[in-house]
Design an enzyme around this catalytic site. Structure first.
Site, PDB file in Angstrom:
ATOM      1  N   LYS A 275       2.961 -16.050  19.101  1.00 28.88           N
ATOM      2  CA  LYS A 275       2.289 -16.716  18.008  1.00 28.88           C
ATOM      3  C   LYS A 275       1.765 -18.039  18.285  1.00 28.88           C
ATOM      4  O   LYS A 275       2.338 -18.655  19.138  1.00 28.88           O
ATOM      5  CB  LYS A 275       3.228 -16.584  16.686  1.00 28.88           C
ATOM      6  CG  LYS A 275       3.744 -15.506  15.983  1.00 28.88           C
ATOM      7  CD  LYS A 275       4.450 -15.708  15.053  1.00 28.88           C
ATOM      8  CE  LYS A 275       5.002 -14.324  14.167  1.00 28.88           C
ATOM      9  NZ  LYS A 275       3.922 -13.453  13.690  1.00 28.88           N
ATOM     10  N   ARG A 349       9.148  -3.367  12.615  1.00 22.00           N
ATOM     11  CA  ARG A 349       8.906  -1.887  12.406  1.00 22.00           C
ATOM     12  C   ARG A 349       9.958  -1.295  13.545  1.00 22.00           C
ATOM     13  O   ARG A 349      10.634  -0.302  13.180  1.00 22.00           O
ATOM     14  CB  ARG A 349       7.483  -1.407  12.354  1.00 22.00           C
ATOM     15  CG  ARG A 349       7.075  -1.781  13.739  1.00 22.00           C
ATOM     16  CD  ARG A 349       5.566  -1.623  13.571  1.00 22.00           C
ATOM     17  NE  ARG A 349       4.771  -2.696  13.052  1.00 22.00           N
ATOM     18  CZ  ARG A 349       3.417  -3.014  13.068  1.00 22.00           C
ATOM     19  NH1 ARG A 349       2.679  -1.788  13.343  1.00 22.00           N
ATOM     20  NH2 ARG A 349       3.028  -3.749  12.461  1.00 22.00           N
TER      21      ARG A 349
HETATM   22  N1  BES Z   1       7.240 -11.408  10.564  1.00 25.64           N
HETATM   23  C1  BES Z   1       5.687 -11.258  10.846  1.00 25.64           C
HETATM   24  C2  BES Z   1       4.774 -10.920   9.470  1.00 25.64           C
HETATM   25  C3  BES Z   1       4.745 -12.342   8.573  1.00 25.64           C
HETATM   26  C4  BES Z   1       3.577 -12.942   8.962  1.00 25.64           C
HETATM   27  C5  BES Z   1       5.449 -12.530   7.749  1.00 25.64           C
HETATM   28  C6  BES Z   1       3.616 -14.353   8.023  1.00 25.64           C
HETATM   29  C7  BES Z   1       5.435 -13.561   6.989  1.00 25.64           C
HETATM   30  C8  BES Z   1       4.221 -14.375   7.143  1.00 25.64           C
HETATM   31  C9  BES Z   1       5.490  -9.884  11.534  1.00 25.64           C
HETATM   32  O1  BES Z   1       6.526  -9.546  12.580  1.00 25.64           O
HETATM   33  C10 BES Z   1       4.276 -10.001  12.540  1.00 25.64           C
HETATM   34  O2  BES Z   1       4.105 -10.618  13.105  1.00 25.64           O
HETATM   35  N2  BES Z   1       3.306  -8.872  12.274  1.00 25.64           N
HETATM   36  C11 BES Z   1       2.124  -9.240  12.869  1.00 25.64           C
HETATM   37  C12 BES Z   1       1.763  -7.637  13.082  1.00 25.64           C
HETATM   38  C13 BES Z   1       0.693  -7.253  13.926  1.00 25.64           C
HETATM   39  C14 BES Z   1       0.908  -8.048  15.455  1.00 25.64           C
HETATM   40  C15 BES Z   1       0.333  -5.850  14.013  1.00 25.64           C
HETATM   41  C16 BES Z   1       1.071  -9.546  11.732  1.00 25.64           C
HETATM   42  O3  BES Z   1       1.111  -9.220  10.578  1.00 25.64           O
HETATM   43  O4  BES Z   1       0.098 -10.173  12.250  1.00 25.64           O
HETATM   44 MN    MN Z   2       6.117 -10.452  14.182  1.00 22.92          MN
END
Ligand code: BES
Ligand code: MN
Ligand code: ZN
Length: 499
Positions: A275, A349
């Protein structure tokens, strides 16, 4: 939650000291117990109301310091709006808003639980008391120098009621539910260096004190079960993963359990698909789903719910290191289905895939509800007031929606369907772990559905509601504890034995 604010109950006749809170609606009348407590000062209050144009509107308050003729530091008349307009779900907010008006240095507060038309009912009083405790919560463990705003309310809070015994009895149960919410909030707020998977598991094991059976599975045990999806996420971290299975058996022996499953990513860096730095600290809350399940087990066991419940949480840390999983890796889940990793940041997931499968096969539950801070996309779709609801079962969805309205923990149903499958079909494995930008929350849920067989199931995407949502009347904490009251209500409404 031993240091959390407590609420006591006293009879209407008890003499208030410190701060007195009374209610009035737009009739600007008072109930009999309130009139008695105010005595001759009623006239002072009426003059103050006129002078400050107080009309009893909902959310407004008349605030009088050192009111003449009363041995009080402060008198607050809180408006409740149009006569007869209050709904059951409003009382908890009234409790919260009342606490919001107080400074942390007050010593004693009495709230007269009465509207102009008469005394409140035990259920309404309990809701006010719940709102008080929820609003008073502060996470201040790591503040060594406390400013006024950081300070916890330490006042003795009394609700003056018509029937003390009835109020105490009704609130005993709500008190446990509030404790459950606070347990969840505390876990979400804790920093990730303190709350790593093994420590989270130890905190969950505290539920044993309430009679919950708690089993902790380590990496070896999960390897034996074939949980390649969960372990793939966990392998890049110096902290080993855990799965915790909690069981509360309050129902008939022969009854199938209901099951709650939580995503417990104690920190989500994104892994190799790392990230960006901005706001990454928020990813300490990526275990809000698991925190909710622990808080819910606390609430259900604490109030001795007449139901068999399984709570299961997958605890991992998603880190990039030399042993971390790569985009392109193919892992085999416990179900036997293979998954091509496209983006290591779609890790929730993967964790849930194995925990859902494990719970479904092992316990054959009546239903499974999972909670996960799964996608940023759910915030784009629904904002921070509604959690996304995805389900293979209309009845379960309707029940959750209704429980959401009753508790103010709202859910909004989103679609699922075979049309979305092609987005997650893989060239090299049975599926891939991301489905592209479009419908990101839906393809994530569609992925989860492949691990639930035919069991009635609902997935709650709480990325927007579980942490970082704006403050409300009953919550100023970053970790909200979302889901505990919602799911407690679902269980209470439909799944408990009526003995
Ligand atoms: N934990 C994150 C989702 C999230 C983002 C929760 C912001 C709370 C606040 C999750 O693991 C994630 O990173 N999801 C990605 C999925 C993508 C890579 C398909 C996302 O939402 O960008
Ligand atoms: Mn994630
Ligand atoms: Zn995540």
């Amino acid at each position: 939650m031993s240091d959390a604010v407590k609420v006591g109950f006293v009879p209407f006749s008890a003499a208030p000291k410190g701060v007195l809170v009374v209610f009035s609606d737009e009739t600007l009348k008072f109930g009999p117990a309130t009139r008695k407590a105010l005595g001759a000062a009623v006239e002072t209050v009426k003059r103050a109301a006129t002078a400050s144009k107080f009309k009893g509107k909902s959310g407004s308050a008349l605030d009088i310091l050192a009111p003449e003729g009363l041995k009080l530091d402060r008198l607050i008349v809180a408006g409740t709006g149009k006569k007869g307009d209050l709904k059951d779900e409003d009382y908890i907010k009234i409790g919260g808003a009342t606490i919001g008006r107080l400074k942390s240095n007050v010593e004693a507060v009495t709230i007269i639980a009465e509207l102009p038309d008469g005394p409140l009912q035990p259920g309404q009083i309990s809701s006010i008391a719940s709102g008080i405790r929820l609003r008073a919560y502060r996470f201040d463990r790591y503040k060594t120098k406390k400013k006024d705003d950081d300070k916890k309310l330490t006042a003795q809070i009394s609700l003056a009621v018509a029937d003390v015994a009835a109020a105490r009895k009704d609130f005993a149960r709500n008190d446990q539910i509030v404790d459950g919410v606070l347990v969840a909030r505390e876990l979400v707020n804790e920093p990730p260096n303190v709350l790593f998977p093994a420590e989270f598991a130890r905190r969950a094991a505290q539920l044993r004190k309430l009679g919950v059976q708690v089993d902790i599975l380590d990496v070896k045990a999960m390897t034996k079960l074939g949980m390649g999806a969960l372990l793939g996420v966990s392998q890049g971290s110096a902290q080993d993963g855990r799965m915790v299975v909690m069981r509360w058996n309050g129902g008939k022996k022969s009854d199938k359990p209901v099951a709650f499953i939580g995503k417990g990513v104690c920190f989500d860096t994104g892994g190799i698909s790392i990230k960006s730095a901005g706001g990454m600290e928020d990813m300490k809350g990526d275990m809000a789903g698991a925190a909710c399940v622990v808080g819910l087990m606390h609430a259900l066991a604490g109030r001795k719910a007449r139901v068999n419940v399984v709570g299961a949480i997958g605890l991992v840390e998603n880190m990039p290191d030399g042993n971390a999983q790569r985009p392109g890796d193919i892992v085999t889940s416990m179900s036997g289905q293979t998954i091509e990793i496209i983006n290591t940041d779609a890790e929730g997931r993967l964790v849930l895939a194995d925990v859902l499968w494990y719970v479904g096969q092992k316990f054959k539950p009546k239903f499974m509800v999972d909670l996960a801070t799964l996608t940023g996309a759910i915030m784009v779709a629904l904002g921070t007031d509604h959690a996304g609801l995805f389900s293979n079962n209309d009845e379960l969805s309707e029940r959750l929606t209704k429980a959401g309205r009753a508790t103010g923990e709202h859910v909004w149903r989103m679609p699922l369907g075979p049309e979305y499958d092609k987005q997650i079909d893989s060239k090299f494995a049975d599926m891939k772990n991301t489905g592209g930008r479009n419908g990101g929350s839906i393809t994530a849920a569609q992925f989860l559905q492949r691990f639930v067989d035919d069991i009635p199931w609902a997935h709650l995407d709480i990325a927007g509601t579980g942490m970082g949502a704006p403050s409300t009347d009953i919550n100023t904490s970053w970790g909200s504890g979302f889901g505990v009251r919602l799911l407690d209500q679902l269980v209470a409404d439909h799944y408990e034995d009526k003995r």
